[in-house]
Design a protein around this motif. Sequence first.
Motif, mmCIF file in Angstrom:
data_model
loop_
_atom_site.group_PDB
_atom_site.id
_atom_site.type_symbol
_atom_site.label_atom_id
_atom_site.label_comp_id
_atom_site.label_asym_id
_atom_site.label_seq_id
_atom_site.Cartn_x
_atom_site.Cartn_y
_atom_site.Cartn_z
ATOM 1 N N LEU A 277 -62.752 -10.996 88.193
ATOM 2 C CA LEU A 277 -64.058 -10.500 87.753
ATOM 3 C C LEU A 277 -64.662 -11.460 86.751
ATOM 4 O O LEU A 277 -64.094 -11.696 85.689
ATOM 5 C CB LEU A 277 -63.896 -9.126 87.106
ATOM 6 C CG LEU A 277 -63.798 -7.933 88.040
ATOM 7 C CD1 LEU A 277 -63.389 -6.700 87.282
ATOM 8 C CD2 LEU A 277 -65.102 -7.710 88.763
ATOM 9 N N ILE B 154 -75.932 -5.542 86.575
ATOM 10 C CA ILE B 154 -75.001 -6.650 86.325
ATOM 11 C C ILE B 154 -73.988 -6.767 87.453
ATOM 12 O O ILE B 154 -73.401 -7.842 87.665
ATOM 13 C CB ILE B 154 -74.266 -6.487 84.973
ATOM 14 C CG1 ILE B 154 -73.628 -7.817 84.606
ATOM 15 C CG2 ILE B 154 -73.253 -5.367 85.032
ATOM 16 C CD1 ILE B 154 -72.817 -7.822 83.371
ATOM 17 N N ALA C 200 -69.966 -1.836 94.275
ATOM 18 C CA ALA C 200 -70.980 -1.256 93.381
ATOM 19 C C ALA C 200 -72.383 -1.629 93.850
ATOM 20 O O ALA C 200 -73.298 -0.798 93.840
ATOM 21 C CB ALA C 200 -70.750 -1.723 91.949
ATOM 22 N N VAL D 34 -64.704 -4.785 93.862
ATOM 23 C CA VAL D 34 -65.271 -3.560 93.315
ATOM 24 C C VAL D 34 -66.731 -3.792 92.922
ATOM 25 O O VAL D 34 -67.564 -2.890 93.053
ATOM 26 C CB VAL D 34 -64.400 -3.047 92.139
ATOM 27 C CG1 VAL D 34 -64.568 -3.870 90.907
ATOM 28 C CG2 VAL D 34 -64.716 -1.601 91.832
ATOM 29 N N ALA D 35 -67.058 -5.010 92.503
ATOM 30 C CA ALA D 35 -68.452 -5.312 92.154
ATOM 31 C C ALA D 35 -69.331 -5.283 93.397
ATOM 32 O O ALA D 35 -70.452 -4.753 93.370
ATOM 33 C CB ALA D 35 -68.550 -6.674 91.481
ATOM 34 N N PRO E 29 -78.498 -1.876 83.133
ATOM 35 C CA PRO E 29 -77.087 -2.267 83.029
ATOM 36 C C PRO E 29 -76.376 -2.300 84.375
ATOM 37 O O PRO E 29 -75.581 -3.205 84.636
ATOM 38 C CB PRO E 29 -76.486 -1.181 82.128
ATOM 39 C CG PRO E 29 -77.591 -0.714 81.294
ATOM 40 C CD PRO E 29 -78.814 -0.797 82.167
ATOM 41 N N ALA E 30 -76.715 -1.357 85.267
ATOM 42 C CA ALA E 30 -76.020 -1.308 86.560
ATOM 43 C C ALA E 30 -76.235 -2.593 87.350
ATOM 44 O O ALA E 30 -75.387 -2.981 88.156
ATOM 45 C CB ALA E 30 -76.524 -0.105 87.360
ATOM 46 N N VAL F 271 -72.066 -10.368 89.262
ATOM 47 C CA VAL F 271 -70.594 -10.373 89.287
ATOM 48 C C VAL F 271 -70.081 -10.378 90.727
ATOM 49 O O VAL F 271 -69.094 -11.043 91.048
ATOM 50 C CB VAL F 271 -70.022 -9.169 88.502
ATOM 51 C CG1 VAL F 271 -68.518 -9.104 88.656
ATOM 52 C CG2 VAL F 271 -70.399 -9.254 87.035
ATOM 53 N N ILE G 221 -61.686 -0.279 89.041
ATOM 54 C CA ILE G 221 -62.137 -0.358 87.655
ATOM 55 C C ILE G 221 -60.938 -0.368 86.708
ATOM 56 O O ILE G 221 -60.892 -1.125 85.746
ATOM 57 C CB ILE G 221 -63.088 0.813 87.335
ATOM 58 C CG1 ILE G 221 -64.411 0.623 88.063
ATOM 59 C CG2 ILE G 221 -63.319 0.936 85.842
ATOM 60 C CD1 ILE G 221 -65.356 1.794 87.937
ATOM 61 N N ASN H 20 -59.235 -3.683 87.073
ATOM 62 C CA ASN H 20 -60.123 -4.590 86.365
ATOM 63 C C ASN H 20 -59.869 -6.066 86.662
ATOM 64 O O ASN H 20 -59.870 -6.897 85.766
ATOM 65 C CB ASN H 20 -60.004 -4.336 84.851
ATOM 66 C CG ASN H 20 -61.188 -4.893 84.098
ATOM 67 O OD1 ASN H 20 -62.154 -5.329 84.707
ATOM 68 N ND2 ASN H 20 -61.108 -4.891 82.790
ATOM 69 N N MET I 4 -68.651 -13.773 85.610
ATOM 70 C CA MET I 4 -70.028 -14.119 85.948
ATOM 71 C C MET I 4 -70.001 -15.442 86.714
ATOM 72 O O MET I 4 -69.226 -16.334 86.374
ATOM 73 C CB MET I 4 -70.856 -14.308 84.675
ATOM 74 C CG MET I 4 -71.092 -13.030 83.902
ATOM 75 S SD MET I 4 -72.109 -11.856 84.801
ATOM 76 C CE MET I 4 -73.729 -12.534 84.471
#
Lengths: 265, 282
Positions: free
Chosen positions: A39, A27, A238, A234-235, A24-25, A31, A226, A229, A41
């Motif tokens: 935010l 993703i 990450a 932030v992506a 999951p991380a 992004v 986050i 949002n 895809m």
Amino acid sequence: MKPGLFSKFNTAGAWVLLLFLVTPALIAIPVSLTPKRFLSMPNGEYSLRHFEKLFTSEEWLSSFFQSGVIALSCSALATLLGTLCAIGLWRVSSKYSELVRAFLLLPLIIPQIISAMAFYRLWIPLGLLDSYAGLILAHTILAAPLVLITVSASLASFDPKLEQASKNLGASNWTTLRRVILPQVKPGIFAGALFAFILSWDEIVVTLFISKYSVYTLPRRMWNGIRENTDPTVASAAVVLIAITLIAFAVSAILSRRNARAQAE
Amino acid sequence: MHALTRHIHPGWLIIAPLFLLVVTLYLGPILNILWLSFTDPEPGLGNYAKLGQEGAQLRIVWTTVRICIITTIFSVVLGYSIAYAMVHAHRQQKSYMLTLLLVSFWISILVRTFAWLMLLGRKGLVNVTLEDIGLIAEPITFMRNELGVLIGMVHYMIPYAVLPLLVSMQSIDQRVMNASRNLGASGTQTFWRIYLPLTTPGLVAATLLVFILSLGFYVTPAVLGGGKVLMVAEYISVQLLVTLKWGTAAMLAAIMLMGVLAMLWIMSRFMKLSTVFGGATR
């Protein structure tokens, strides 16, 4: 015993679960490559603009820097205090020292929200809120038990007679510590220092309570991102964090393999 | 002075710095919080009485306990499956599995929460994919409800369940299983009547560890619950940072702390706590 049908089925299930833990991380990667300002895809087009923003934004860079300073200081302090304490507990090794050990592990198991409350409560009168010193001290108290555990684990396989031998041969306490005990617990110290660094680098709950404006760590800024949002920066942050995690993991795996080999020899 | 040092082991001198630091800067304020729960805003048991009277607070405690129980059940069952597969895998396969487990352990909680936000939203990857392949017509609501919180929490807690189970399974003597099979028990019988009971200490440790960690979990419920699922940790932070009700927050923290200590005590009856934390046993 031949593995039964059930066992095979279970192994397949376990692999699925393990992949569920890690994937999951990932993703964050697509992004972070979106060309849009929000935010989303990416839709066939990719762009590195959010990485560019991450590495040129003063705010994000200062957060990286602040987190680095705090995590390094916390790691150094926790390693020093935790190592000394572990050696002390190992030397004393009585009923009382085991009680003290159990007590010192509490910060690790007491819910973070309660720790956060405690530090917040005390930092107000001490004037440590929103300062480097406040964050470093709080993180050190949370991280020192990790060092205590790893160093104690290295000491567990250490024969106390070696220490005695060193003293009988005329070495002082200090020389014995430096030349006999410390080399033995080096793997524990390194592992502890790494764990302490990660704990501080990734700590958010306590940080949310005791920092405000002047100290704004990386997790704090991520948390903000986050909650808002919207901003894809932030992506990209990450993704950078995942990369750092993987590098740290590889380094620690290599170190521990080298230690295992050294011990086997 | 000499009389004193003769009775006190010199080792205590190097224990002292950390010990004093934790006592003054950690234990002190925690005791202060326990004290506050009885004295703020006025002396007495008022804060605790309010918990019984106010439906809202009781509901939050109940929500927290319920979510923690469900999280614990799922994490331990799934963790058991992983640990079992790891113990019975070949060496190479086992080391790959351990790597995946530890990597997931190390990925920042914020990164993972962010990932769930991207995956589970109304227009998240999961819903979009399911709609594209025609499995669902309407997006499933994963977020701002207990389902999302549970997914995030179980995902975070599984590694914590696996590690104690792994320790416990590795210490089992495989010959016992062979003996059971040789005596005519089926594989299923051997598992339920021999293997499972032998892993009880690991199961207890995993269950309590996950439950304790879930109780105070803040980040994932706050984000994935989106204000709709209020758990104790988030409620405490609102009391402290927004409404400034130290007494209420302290009361909830005191109850949580007592629960955690009680569970640690139960855990210590089943196995040495230091082995749970991977510490030294000499």
